[in-house]
Write a protein that holds these residues in place. Structure first.
Motif, mmCIF file in Angstrom:
data_model
loop_
_atom_site.group_PDB
_atom_site.id
_atom_site.type_symbol
_atom_site.label_atom_id
_atom_site.label_comp_id
_atom_site.label_asym_id
_atom_site.label_seq_id
_atom_site.Cartn_x
_atom_site.Cartn_y
_atom_site.Cartn_z
ATOM 1 N N THR A 1 2.248 -14.786 9.488
ATOM 2 C CA THR A 1 2.835 -13.582 8.904
ATOM 3 C C THR A 1 1.763 -12.626 8.384
ATOM 4 O O THR A 1 1.959 -11.419 8.377
ATOM 5 N N ALA A 2 0.615 -13.147 7.972
ATOM 6 C CA ALA A 2 -0.467 -12.295 7.469
ATOM 7 C C ALA A 2 -1.307 -11.705 8.588
ATOM 8 O O ALA A 2 -1.968 -10.691 8.391
ATOM 9 N N ALA A 3 -1.288 -12.292 9.762
ATOM 10 C CA ALA A 3 -2.148 -11.852 10.864
ATOM 11 C C ALA A 3 -1.888 -10.407 11.299
ATOM 12 O O ALA A 3 -2.835 -9.644 11.440
ATOM 13 N N PRO A 4 -0.652 -9.961 11.529
ATOM 14 C CA PRO A 4 -0.453 -8.566 11.932
ATOM 15 C C PRO A 4 -0.905 -7.577 10.857
ATOM 16 O O PRO A 4 -1.431 -6.521 11.169
ATOM 17 N N ALA A 5 -0.739 -7.930 9.599
ATOM 18 C CA ALA A 5 -1.169 -7.043 8.521
ATOM 19 C C ALA A 5 -2.689 -6.926 8.504
ATOM 20 O O ALA A 5 -3.243 -5.856 8.252
ATOM 21 N N LEU A 6 -3.378 -8.017 8.770
ATOM 22 C CA LEU A 6 -4.834 -7.979 8.787
ATOM 23 C C LEU A 6 -5.354 -7.167 9.962
ATOM 24 O O LEU A 6 -6.325 -6.431 9.839
ATOM 25 N N LYS A 7 -4.695 -7.262 11.118
ATOM 26 C CA LYS A 7 -5.133 -6.510 12.288
ATOM 27 C C LYS A 7 -4.961 -5.014 12.075
ATOM 28 O O LYS A 7 -5.819 -4.224 12.441
ATOM 29 N N SER A 8 -3.841 -4.602 11.461
ATOM 30 C CA SER A 8 -3.604 -3.178 11.278
ATOM 31 C C SER A 8 -4.473 -2.601 10.162
ATOM 32 O O SER A 8 -4.795 -1.423 10.171
ATOM 33 N N ALA A 9 -4.870 -3.432 9.200
ATOM 34 C CA ALA A 9 -5.687 -2.944 8.097
ATOM 35 C C ALA A 9 -7.150 -2.770 8.499
ATOM 36 O O ALA A 9 -7.869 -1.969 7.921
#
Length: 89
Positions: A59-67
């Motif tokens: 769940t944290a992976a997409p947020a890290l990629k976009s940030a």
């Protein structure tokens, strides 16, 4: 025998990409569902804990990629700045 740097027996964590983590998560959920009633509670708890860790990472992976801003990789210049030095023979 000693391990050389970067060898898998180096006691380093195995790095997985998002697709591999999702596959491992599915496999662990199937494993937990197929466990018998007489399976040790400690084993069931360890599988549940790993499932929770993987769910948090997925769940944290997409947020890290976009940030993370996309930065172009450095291109080797005419002088060959990014090249390894040549060892004399």
């Amino acid at each position: 025998m000693r391990a050389f740097h970067g060898q898998l027996s180096d006691n380093q964590p195995i790095r997985r990409n998002l697709a591999e983590k999702q596959k491992q998560l599915r496999d662990l959920k199937e494993t937990l569902a197929s466990m018998k009633s007489h399976t040790s509670p400690a084993l069931k708890e360890s599988v549940r804990k790993r499932i929770a860790q993987l769910e948090a990472e997925v769940t944290a992976a997409p947020a890290l990629k976009s940030a993370r801003p996309a930065t172009p990789r450095s291109v080797t210049g005419a002088a060959g700045q990014n090249r390894r030095p040549v060892r004399p023979r």
